[in-house]
Design an enzyme around this catalytic site. Structure first.
Site, PDB file in Angstrom:
ATOM      1  N   HIS A   9     -15.955 -46.939  12.710  1.00 28.59           N
ATOM      2  CA  HIS A   9     -17.251 -47.349  13.243  1.00 28.59           C
ATOM      3  C   HIS A   9     -17.626 -46.572  14.505  1.00 28.59           C
ATOM      4  O   HIS A   9     -16.772 -46.034  15.211  1.00 28.59           O
ATOM      5  CB  HIS A   9     -17.252 -48.855  13.547  1.00 28.59           C
ATOM      6  CG  HIS A   9     -16.277 -49.258  14.600  1.00 28.59           C
ATOM      7  ND1 HIS A   9     -16.509 -49.075  15.945  1.00 28.59           N
ATOM      8  CD2 HIS A   9     -15.056 -49.844  14.505  1.00 28.59           C
ATOM      9  CE1 HIS A   9     -15.477 -49.525  16.642  1.00 28.59           C
ATOM     10  NE2 HIS A   9     -14.576 -49.993  15.787  1.00 28.59           N
ATOM     11  N   GLU A  83     -10.546 -54.849  11.308  1.00 30.06           N
ATOM     12  CA  GLU A  83      -9.599 -54.349  12.298  1.00 30.06           C
ATOM     13  C   GLU A  83      -8.366 -55.261  12.338  1.00 30.06           C
ATOM     14  O   GLU A  83      -8.368 -56.371  11.782  1.00 30.06           O
ATOM     15  CB  GLU A  83     -10.300 -54.303  13.662  1.00 30.06           C
ATOM     16  CG  GLU A  83      -9.470 -53.804  14.827  1.00 30.06           C
ATOM     17  CD  GLU A  83      -8.899 -52.420  14.595  1.00 30.06           C
ATOM     18  OE1 GLU A  83      -7.863 -52.337  13.905  1.00 30.06           O
ATOM     19  OE2 GLU A  83      -9.451 -51.439  15.113  1.00 30.06           O
TER      20      GLU A  83
END
Length: 215
Positions: A9, A83
């Protein structure tokens, strides 16, 4: 054979503030949104994408949005691309973690492969999750090119595996930059690196490799 275009990201608000985001749903920063546009331009120009999957967390999902719009594709969100779960480190700054959880954070910095976020996920666990998820998606979409928008520790685990490192050596692989693009092929159960940590599309917007952590 499946081709995998895996992005980290863009810069998140947590990145900008040096916070360990984990599963906390920080969005992209203003710079991160700009990086996401550059990701979309690069991918649309260089690859024919059949599917887009993303972590369901905003910073990863919104990184994939420009690509999806340019290609007319729908983003499929999945928690499996999230994550590492940071436990009680979630949302804390580097300094706060170092002060309050000195022992565990020292292992994270100095013995990454054997580290665990305090009351959270370990690096070995995210290594296993990353491989399981990518294998499943690659086999499901055999013969296609699939984009995955995800996070730093998951990308690091995949890069380690593709380079032939097991979970005991994942710390030898550096974190990739925000909004970097990583290209792999998956063939007969093997993840093969084509090109890693592509950042040429970012120009002077390169960010996101931290010495302490790379969230």
């Amino acid at each position: 054979m499946t081709r995998l275009i895996i992005t980290r990201h863009g810069q998140s608000i947590a990145n900008a503030e040096c916070r360990f985001a984990g599963h906390s749903d920080f969005d992209l920063s203003e710079l991160g949104f700009a990086q996401a546009e550059l990701v979309g331009e690069y991918i649309a120009k260089n690859f024919k994408i059949d599917r887009i999957y993303s972590s369901d967390l905003l910073r990863a999902y919104n990184t994939a949005v420009p690509t999806a719009k340019k290609l007319g594709l729908t983003i499929i969100p999945t928690t499996e691309l999230r994550e590492i779960y940071a436990g009680i480190w979630e949302g804390l700054t580097t300094d706060e973690i170092a002060e309050k959880y000195e022992h565990d954070f020292a292992i994270w910095k100095n013995d990454y492969a054997n580290s665990r976020c305090t009351e959270g996920e370990s690096t070995k666990e995210i290594y296993a999750r990353a491989l399981t998820t990518v294998r499943k998606l690659a086999e499901k979409h055999d013969g296609e090119t699939v984009m995955l928008s995800t996070h730093a520790t998951l990308v690091r685990a995949l890069c380690a595996h593709a380079e032939g490192f097991d979970d005991s050596r994942v710390g030898e692989i550096p974190f990739t930059h925000n909004a970097s693009i990583n290209v792999f092929t998956y063939d007969q159960g093997k993840l093969i690196p084509e090109r890693l940590n592509i950042i040429e599309h970012l120009g002077d917007m390169v960010t996101g490799v931290h010495r302490s952590f790379g969230k």
